[in-house]
Design a protein around this motif. Structure first.
Motif, PDB file in Angstrom:
ATOM      1  N   ILE A 237       0.807  58.040  92.794  1.00  0.00           N
ATOM      2  CA  ILE A 237       0.613  57.110  91.935  1.00  0.00           C
ATOM      3  C   ILE A 237       0.530  55.601  92.285  1.00  0.00           C
ATOM      4  CG2 ILE A 237       1.266  58.409  89.626  1.00  0.00           C
ATOM      5  CD1 ILE A 237       4.027  57.176  90.031  1.00  0.00           C
ATOM      6  N   ALA A 238       0.119  55.467  93.692  1.00  0.00           N
ATOM      7  CA  ALA A 238       0.172  54.079  94.472  1.00  0.00           C
ATOM      8  C   ALA A 238      -0.726  53.105  93.717  1.00  0.00           C
ATOM      9  CB  ALA A 238      -0.174  54.492  95.973  1.00  0.00           C
ATOM     10  N   GLY A 239      -1.835  53.621  93.069  1.00  0.00           N
ATOM     11  CA  GLY A 239      -2.615  52.710  92.218  1.00  0.00           C
ATOM     12  C   GLY A 239      -2.281  52.217  90.950  1.00  0.00           C
ATOM     13  N   LEU A 240      -0.852  52.583  90.588  1.00  0.00           N
ATOM     14  CA  LEU A 240      -0.078  52.256  89.354  1.00  0.00           C
ATOM     15  C   LEU A 240       0.611  50.925  89.750  1.00  0.00           C
ATOM     16  CD1 LEU A 240       0.697  55.287  87.593  1.00  0.00           C
ATOM     17  CD2 LEU A 240      -1.372  53.912  87.391  1.00  0.00           C
ATOM     18  N   ASN A 241       0.875  50.477  90.943  1.00  0.00           N
ATOM     19  CA  ASN A 241       1.580  49.440  91.233  1.00  0.00           C
ATOM     20  C   ASN A 241       2.885  49.152  90.863  1.00  0.00           C
ATOM     21  OD1 ASN A 241      -1.440  48.606  91.652  1.00  0.00           O
ATOM     22  ND2 ASN A 241      -0.402  47.702  93.318  1.00  0.00           N
ATOM     23  N   CYS A 242       3.854  50.320  91.272  1.00  0.00           N
ATOM     24  CA  CYS A 242       5.247  50.194  90.610  1.00  0.00           C
ATOM     25  C   CYS A 242       6.149  50.571  91.971  1.00  0.00           C
ATOM     26  CB  CYS A 242       5.622  50.895  89.481  1.00  0.00           C
ATOM     27  SG  CYS A 242       7.037  50.621  88.671  1.00  0.00           S
ATOM     28  N   GLY A 243       7.307  49.859  91.962  1.00  0.00           N
ATOM     29  CA  GLY A 243       8.334  50.266  92.682  1.00  0.00           C
ATOM     30  C   GLY A 243       9.671  49.538  92.257  1.00  0.00           C
ATOM     31  N   TYR A 244      10.771  49.823  93.212  1.00  0.00           N
ATOM     32  CA  TYR A 244      11.827  49.286  93.153  1.00  0.00           C
ATOM     33  C   TYR A 244      12.706  49.096  94.380  1.00  0.00           C
ATOM     34  CZ  TYR A 244      13.230  54.153  93.344  1.00  0.00           C
ATOM     35  OH  TYR A 244      13.001  55.447  93.987  1.00  0.00           O
ATOM     36  N   ALA A 245      13.458  47.781  94.120  1.00  0.00           N
ATOM     37  CA  ALA A 245      14.484  47.471  95.080  1.00  0.00           C
ATOM     38  C   ALA A 245      15.911  47.891  94.795  1.00  0.00           C
ATOM     39  CB  ALA A 245      14.340  46.212  95.610  1.00  0.00           C
ATOM     40  N   ILE A 246      16.948  48.281  95.890  1.00  0.00           N
ATOM     41  CA  ILE A 246      18.037  48.604  95.570  1.00  0.00           C
ATOM     42  C   ILE A 246      19.075  47.642  96.684  1.00  0.00           C
ATOM     43  CG2 ILE A 246      20.092  50.445  95.729  1.00  0.00           C
ATOM     44  CD1 ILE A 246      17.635  52.342  95.693  1.00  0.00           C
ATOM     45  N   CYS A 247      19.879  46.999  95.964  1.00  0.00           N
ATOM     46  CA  CYS A 247      20.768  46.003  96.855  1.00  0.00           C
ATOM     47  C   CYS A 247      22.015  45.924  96.156  1.00  0.00           C
ATOM     48  CB  CYS A 247      20.208  44.483  96.792  1.00  0.00           C
ATOM     49  SG  CYS A 247      20.828  43.588  97.974  1.00  0.00           S
ATOM     50  N   HIS A 248      23.132  46.263  97.124  1.00  0.00           N
ATOM     51  CA  HIS A 248      24.459  46.414  96.696  1.00  0.00           C
ATOM     52  C   HIS A 248      25.210  44.957  96.769  1.00  0.00           C
ATOM     53  CE1 HIS A 248      25.117  50.905  97.103  1.00  0.00           C
ATOM     54  NE2 HIS A 248      23.634  50.748  97.599  1.00  0.00           N
ATOM     55  N   ASN A 249      24.415  44.274  97.621  1.00  0.00           N
ATOM     56  CA  ASN A 249      25.108  42.998  97.698  1.00  0.00           C
ATOM     57  C   ASN A 249      24.716  41.753  96.732  1.00  0.00           C
ATOM     58  OD1 ASN A 249      25.435  40.099  98.828  1.00  0.00           O
ATOM     59  ND2 ASN A 249      25.821  41.062 101.024  1.00  0.00           N
ATOM     60  N   ASP A 250      25.703  41.312  95.909  1.00  0.00           N
ATOM     61  CA  ASP A 250      25.332  40.306  95.062  1.00  0.00           C
ATOM     62  C   ASP A 250      24.419  39.131  95.536  1.00  0.00           C
ATOM     63  OD1 ASP A 250      26.148  41.255  92.560  1.00  0.00           O
ATOM     64  OD2 ASP A 250      27.900  39.817  92.519  1.00  0.00           O
ATOM     65  N   SER A 251      24.895  38.328  96.604  1.00  0.00           N
ATOM     66  CA  SER A 251      24.191  37.274  96.997  1.00  0.00           C
ATOM     67  C   SER A 251      22.770  37.700  97.515  1.00  0.00           C
ATOM     68  CB  SER A 251      25.083  36.440  97.912  1.00  0.00           C
ATOM     69  OG  SER A 251      25.157  36.752  99.176  1.00  0.00           O
ATOM     70  N   MET A 252      22.780  38.843  98.219  1.00  0.00           N
ATOM     71  CA  MET A 252      21.570  39.221  98.766  1.00  0.00           C
ATOM     72  C   MET A 252      20.490  39.460  97.700  1.00  0.00           C
ATOM     73  SD  MET A 252      22.193  41.487 102.017  1.00  0.00           S
ATOM     74  CE  MET A 252      20.456  42.201 102.160  1.00  0.00           C
ATOM     75  N   LYS A 253      21.174  40.119  96.641  1.00  0.00           N
ATOM     76  CA  LYS A 253      20.057  40.545  95.586  1.00  0.00           C
ATOM     77  C   LYS A 253      19.784  39.072  94.674  1.00  0.00           C
ATOM     78  CE  LYS A 253      19.623  43.611  91.622  1.00  0.00           C
ATOM     79  NZ  LYS A 253      19.069  42.605  90.618  1.00  0.00           N
ATOM     80  N   ARG A 254      20.507  38.097  94.683  1.00  0.00           N
ATOM     81  CA  ARG A 254      20.157  36.919  93.874  1.00  0.00           C
ATOM     82  C   ARG A 254      19.135  36.301  94.729  1.00  0.00           C
ATOM     83  NH1 ARG A 254      24.753  34.118  93.831  1.00  0.00           N
ATOM     84  NH2 ARG A 254      26.166  36.000  93.744  1.00  0.00           N
ATOM     85  N   ALA A 255      19.270  36.074  95.884  1.00  0.00           N
ATOM     86  CA  ALA A 255      18.419  35.584  96.906  1.00  0.00           C
ATOM     87  C   ALA A 255      16.900  36.239  96.740  1.00  0.00           C
ATOM     88  CB  ALA A 255      19.047  35.605  98.338  1.00  0.00           C
ATOM     89  N   PHE A 256      17.048  37.639  96.701  1.00  0.00           N
ATOM     90  CA  PHE A 256      15.821  38.444  96.543  1.00  0.00           C
ATOM     91  C   PHE A 256      14.992  38.083  95.129  1.00  0.00           C
ATOM     92  CE2 PHE A 256      14.093  42.746  95.342  1.00  0.00           C
ATOM     93  CZ  PHE A 256      12.857  42.792  96.263  1.00  0.00           C
ATOM     94  N   ASP A 257      15.785  38.295  94.243  1.00  0.00           N
ATOM     95  CA  ASP A 257      15.321  38.105  92.860  1.00  0.00           C
ATOM     96  C   ASP A 257      14.687  36.962  92.743  1.00  0.00           C
ATOM     97  OD1 ASP A 257      16.005  40.892  92.374  1.00  0.00           O
ATOM     98  OD2 ASP A 257      17.939  40.299  91.036  1.00  0.00           O
TER      99      ASP A 257
END
Ligand code: PLP
Length: 386
Positions: A237-257
């Motif tokens: 289903i690559a053509g549906l363009n969806c995925g997800y990231a997993i990040c346990h570290n709060d500050s890394m996740k904030r920077a990423f988001d």
């Protein structure tokens, strides 16, 4: 059980693999496509049904991930990979590659150094360059076709400007599933040197041996890791363009988001969500059946080369349907191999050198097609290359 032997015509269906070959391989026509990493199998019916239900509802407005989708991702990680994650670790994205590019911006500054282990899926180094960061190559070691990490070389490549290491796990194109020990040794070096890891685990479901998600190894490792994943490969289903990231570290996740929002990487197609939820709630049996068909295609290819005394070799991948074919024993230059594949055999494989300059003599064959079509391709390759 899905009929993986069903031949489906993908020509003229807005399909990159079949319809974009003239752009990528302008030197030849009438090619059989064995390149782009998607499968020629139908997406399983439980996903199509879920999408049809959404179509029948008839409203396709803006969307967001539902609680049931989030629960499905969490359960899939636990059941399939024994990896426990929480809702607050998750960010949904419109693809692994867009999220990867966002992560590069989030975790480094211009001119910082980012390490990749080549040969590797080329967008992983292209997006370092497009973000104006410096690519540092830590090539894998090859022994009789089997690849391992070169951690001694890695240590010599680290400087004060090294901010991120990119891990492809399982590895495309060499097909390795990194062991827990290999991952642990790698992560220790990163922990000692204050280097974050982006772990692209999109091929994790398609493994023929035990897979360990990097961040599941320890709290310390989870603390420096951003994991990227998607049902795109597993369920076609690559053509549906969806995925997800997993990040346990709060500050890394904030920077990423923050970068995800800036780049609108979180603008996701409604059908991507619907398909992911169906895949992860109903997909276990399908994945087992798919893996068994893929394994039989891999064995078939291996035996085909052997039985025809072919000089083309490969080590059976520990994951994925991507075969890293070694043509070096044919005593031809890389350009000659490419020419013969395209103009004589009439098959389109990915050129090994696009994954890293050290990969001259290699081409990547996508074996996710019916065994009938695979045999046709192998016959053309063996007949025209020897
Ligand atoms: C290692 C790897 N990461 C990412 C992708 C693409 O991910 P997406 O389509 O979600 O951007 C691929 C596709 O071949 C891949 O092999």
């Amino acid at each position: 059980m899905q009929n993986f032997d069903e031949i489906i015509d993908r020509k003229n269906t807005s399909c990159l693999k079949f319809d974009a070959m003239s752009g990528y391989f302008p030197e030849a026509t009438d090619l059989q496509p064995l390149w782009v990493a998607d499968m020629d199998f139908k997406t399983p019916s439980f996903i199509i049904d879920a999408m049809k239900e959404k179509i029948d509802h008839g409203i396709f407005g803006y969307t967001r991930p539902t609680k049931t989708l989030i629960a499905a991702v969490i359960a899939w990680m636990k059941d399939r990979h024994n990896y426990t994650i929480k809702e607050e670790y998750l960010t949904f994205v419109n693809g692994v590659v867009p999220a990867y590019s966002a992560a590069i911006e989030a975790f480094s500054a211009e001119n910082d150094e980012i390490i990749v282990q080549t040969p590797v899926y080329y967008p992983l180094f292209q997006h370092i360059k497009s973000n104006n960061r410096k690519v540092i190559y830590n090539p894998l070691k090859e022994n009789d076709g089997y690849y391992t990490m070169d951690l001694d070389d890695l240590k010599t490549k680290i400087t004060s400007k090294t901010k991120v290491l990119v891990l492809c796990s399982p590895h495309n194109p060499v097909g390795r599933v990194w062991t827990k020990k290999e991952l642990d040794d790698l992560a220790k070096i990163c922990l000692d040197n204050n280097i974050k890891i982006i772990s692209d685990e999109i091929h994790a479901d398609l493994v023929f041996t035990k897979f360990t998600s990097l961040a599941s190894i320890s709290k310390d490792i989870a603390n420096i890791t951003l994991t990227l994943n998607s049902a795109g490969k597993t369920f076609n289903i690559a053509g549906l363009n969806c995925g997800y990231a997993i990040c346990h570290n709060d500050s890394m996740k904030r920077a990423f988001d923050t970068i995800v929002k800036k780049r609108e990487v979180n603008s996701i197609n409604l059908f991507g969500f619907v398909a992911h939820e169906a895949a992860y709630t109903k997909g276990h049996k399908y994945v087992d059946e798919l893996k068994s068909y893929l394994a039989s295609n891999i064995n078939f290819t291996y035996e085909y080369f052997k039985n025809n005394n072919s000089k083309i070799t490969f080590v059976k991948p520990e994951a994925t349907y991507l075969l890293w074919l070694n043509f070096k024993s044919l005593d031809l230059k890389h350009t000659q191999i490419r020419h013969k594949l395209l103009n004589n055999a009439k098959v389109a494989l990915n050129d090994g050198t696009s994954f890293g300059i050290e990969a001259a003599g290699y081409f990547r064959l996508n074996a996710a097609l019916t065994q009938e079509k695979l045999e046709e391709a192998l016959c053309k390759i063996v007949t025209n290359l020897h």
